[in-house]
Design an enzyme around this catalytic site. Sequence first.
Site, PDB file in Angstrom:
ATOM      1  N   ARG A  39       0.791  -1.226   0.000  1.00 14.47           N
ATOM      2  CA  ARG A  39       0.000   0.000   0.000  1.00 14.47           C
ATOM      3  C   ARG A  39       0.823   1.275   0.000  1.00 14.47           C
ATOM      4  O   ARG A  39       0.678   2.112  -0.886  1.00 14.47           O
ATOM      5  CB  ARG A  39      -0.943   0.014   1.212  1.00 14.47           C
ATOM      6  CG  ARG A  39      -1.970   1.126   1.164  1.00 14.47           C
ATOM      7  CD  ARG A  39      -2.798   1.171   2.444  1.00 14.47           C
ATOM      8  NE  ARG A  39      -3.385  -0.099   2.778  1.00 14.47           N
ATOM      9  CZ  ARG A  39      -4.045  -0.336   3.914  1.00 14.47           C
ATOM     10  NH1 ARG A  39      -4.169   0.629   4.808  1.00 14.47           N
ATOM     11  NH2 ARG A  39      -4.558  -1.522   4.169  1.00 14.47           N
ATOM     12  N   HIS A  85      -7.784  -4.149  -8.015  1.00 12.74           N
ATOM     13  CA  HIS A  85      -7.639  -3.450  -6.728  1.00 12.74           C
ATOM     14  C   HIS A  85      -8.965  -3.480  -5.957  1.00 12.74           C
ATOM     15  O   HIS A  85      -9.746  -2.529  -6.017  1.00 12.74           O
ATOM     16  CB  HIS A  85      -7.197  -2.004  -6.970  1.00 12.74           C
ATOM     17  CG  HIS A  85      -6.611  -1.331  -5.764  1.00 12.74           C
ATOM     18  ND1 HIS A  85      -5.372  -1.631  -5.256  1.00 12.74           N
ATOM     19  CD2 HIS A  85      -7.110  -0.364  -4.950  1.00 12.74           C
ATOM     20  CE1 HIS A  85      -5.115  -0.883  -4.214  1.00 12.74           C
ATOM     21  NE2 HIS A  85      -6.159  -0.102  -3.989  1.00 12.74           N
ATOM     22  N   TYR A 129     -17.598  13.010 -13.862  1.00 14.83           N
ATOM     23  CA  TYR A 129     -17.457  14.214 -14.671  1.00 14.83           C
ATOM     24  C   TYR A 129     -16.104  14.307 -15.383  1.00 14.83           C
ATOM     25  O   TYR A 129     -15.970  15.060 -16.347  1.00 14.83           O
ATOM     26  CB  TYR A 129     -17.626  15.469 -13.805  1.00 14.83           C
ATOM     27  CG  TYR A 129     -18.971  15.559 -13.127  1.00 14.83           C
ATOM     28  CD1 TYR A 129     -20.147  15.559 -13.858  1.00 14.83           C
ATOM     29  CD2 TYR A 129     -19.065  15.641 -11.739  1.00 14.83           C
ATOM     30  CE1 TYR A 129     -21.387  15.645 -13.239  1.00 14.83           C
ATOM     31  CE2 TYR A 129     -20.293  15.725 -11.103  1.00 14.83           C
ATOM     32  CZ  TYR A 129     -21.455  15.724 -11.864  1.00 14.83           C
ATOM     33  OH  TYR A 129     -22.679  15.808 -11.252  1.00 14.83           O
TER      34      TYR A 129
END
Length: 848
Positions: A39, A85, A129
């Site tokens: 991570r 993931h 968006y």
Amino acid sequence: MDNEEKIVEGQTGIIEPVEIDQEMRSAYIDYSMSVIVSRALPDVRDGLKPVQRRVLFGMDGLGLAYSGPTRKCAKIVGEVLGKYHPHGDSSVYDALARLAQNWNQRYPTIFGQGNFGSMDGDPVAAMRYTEAKLQKITEDILGDIDKNTVDMVNNFDDTEVEPTVLPTKAPLLLLNGSSGIAVGMATNMAPHNLSECCDAICAYIDNPDIDTDGLMQYLPGPDFPTGGIIMGKSGIKEAYETGRGRVVVRSRTEIEVADNGRETIVVTEVPYMVNKKEMIEKIAQMVEDKKIEGISYINDETSREGVRIVIRVKQGFNSNVVLNTLFKYTQLQSSFAFNNVALVGGRPRTLSLKDLIANFVDFRHEVIIRRTRFDLEKAQKRAHILEGLLKAIDVIDEIIHIIRHSANVDEAKAELISRFAFTEVQATAIVEMRLRQLTGLEREKLQAEYEELEKFIARCNEILGSEVEQLKIIKAETLELKNKYGDARRTEIRPSEEEFNPEDFYANEDVVITISHLGYIKRTSLTEYRTQARGGVGMKGSATRDEDFIEHIYVANMHSTMLLFTQSGRCYWLKVYQIPEGSRASKGRAIQNIISIPDDKIKTYINVRTLNDSEYVESLNVVLVTKSGIIKKTALSAYSHPRAAGVNAVNLRDGDELVEALLTNGNEEILIAARDGRCCRFNETDARPMGRNSTGVRGINLEDDDIVVGAINYNPSAEDASEHTVLVVSENGFGKRTDFDEYRITRRGGKGVKTINITEKTGKLVAIKNVTENNDLMIIEKSGLTIRMSVSDIRLAGRATQGVKLINIKEGDSIAAVSTVNRATDSEESEGQGDPQAQSEDRPEQQA
């Protein structure tokens, strides 16, 4: 059955009792290693964290090349979540957005379309968006991934495969840096310039024994995407050698001067990772709170052309002083702390610059070998097929006969293998051969292709057999990368170390420092105190409370250090610029809020030019005088190491208090004055040097009810010695000047001679000063009234006279403090004549 293993009825398996601390330790280690490896920390080879690697690989799988159109980020995030993931979508989208932000990444690997935030801290628009695709440079990061250059592993549900590392040609860990917080460790790596990184890699390939200094000839330091100026190289070198270090980064600023002389500070670049909006808001708040002075207007005029922050300086303020203040108190100057921690072989390591380059070159070496082997195997397979096809064309009539008379393909292949000794692969290619390949032109193409493959195979074998050739390829590809994406450096590195000096924020000028009876301190511009004629009534000097009054007043330079001595005999240090500024009528600030002085009161002060010059501090002494007439001499060097809690300056007997502290050169004379009007003059050499914790010796012999009110030092060998006189002032406002020659030299501990005729009209003696006619006298009453007069207006008189009226004192009032001021400090015609505290070489700075 023993206690170690118990079979629980109705269950299968064995329950083993364990110690909870051991289990927690083991579980926490597993958790921390998962965070570290999977991570938070980047891989030293491709410089990417797992989520970043998966985002780029997922986008490559969607065909989002730079030459193609963008796709919705929601589609990309869904692809990465579903295949590689299995965590929160925010972690994937945040990583995607960061890889596209050109103020975070020196070389963004993703091209973002839409609102991807800003350096003002504006959030990224929702993923529905925004759109994205891979940047041009990412082609060289993902290139050759299909050539078995890196290991592929199964994804979380074994339905897909993903790379453990990307076969990047670009040293991303150096180019874009990395930051992350793991469990028990963190990483913070700086971005660099691609051209410089490529040159450093080539230099390492040419000379693997190159040291840090050699690498820094090619890679001088970080190159932040937001530009800025790195102050000094020592922090860079430390970080490159050890993996840890700190550099100071300043904004790039310009000072524009308008036609009317008004100065404006313009900021065009800010330090890396600084939130510009928050920085401007903090500056505005500090200006409003008057923590920063001299700024009348601040505005952000940033546009697509670049950063532009306008800071207008007030009339009469020095723009450089204002700018240095901003550097100290705001993020216009920030620091970057290197912590080069990355995963090497799956383990976290702190890496030097050479380690980073060496690991990347080793990785590229491995990629070149694996890629070459893949290409070789592929070429050999194709050459093998071409050999069969060319052989088949020579006996094509027989082959056609065999194929036509075979019942099926397998029978035809078997006949070809047994008849002409073709391999299985060749036989398959022959039966699938098209008729057009039987033409003469096609045969020539096959022959040419075969010959090219033979050359390619020979080249591959040459590469695999020579490490020199492998390194040549790494170097050539690195230089090609430089030519394609190299650009100019954005961050300037100042070659000279410009260490942060707090004195740079304050003008080199003199100020009046006042301290009240209750311990309120302030500094005020000397020009606020105007000169008045002798016998004036004074003007209001400070807004003190009824029970408070101004007790001490003196002049000091802003860059000086004040040694503050308490009445109990302790010493504290305070820079003059650390004293809060206030107007003449302001109250000031409690000194206990500036330095920690528990249950004590500041009594006297010494103004010292510096404590960092060993020759200076060794040549001077601090002479302390107490209320009961005790004197002690100690070298200034004993006070050259400031401590926040202060140090003991003198051991006092019961009921005694410290009255005066003087700075002497070792060959001066000391005059100690008593309240009843007597003064003892003796050589400084009569008092032997003592340590700070000693008690001292008798300086003047006092009557039972008498006390010391002050002491001065005098250097008879100084060039201007004849200009100095003794000034004494009584509590009812009388004073006079007397030549030093009228005070005979006696031995230390004597009763002394009369220095003023004490009467009911004059009152007791309150002050003794060493003055010249270039001095002004400042007198403050307990009511707070102040008068400033010229010393030359006070006539010379004998020792035994009562003097003249210096100040008209109202009934019930009395003099609280007397100080001398150099008249040249605020005289226009004497501008530039130097420090008013400065005296001859034989006469050091001391309290005014």
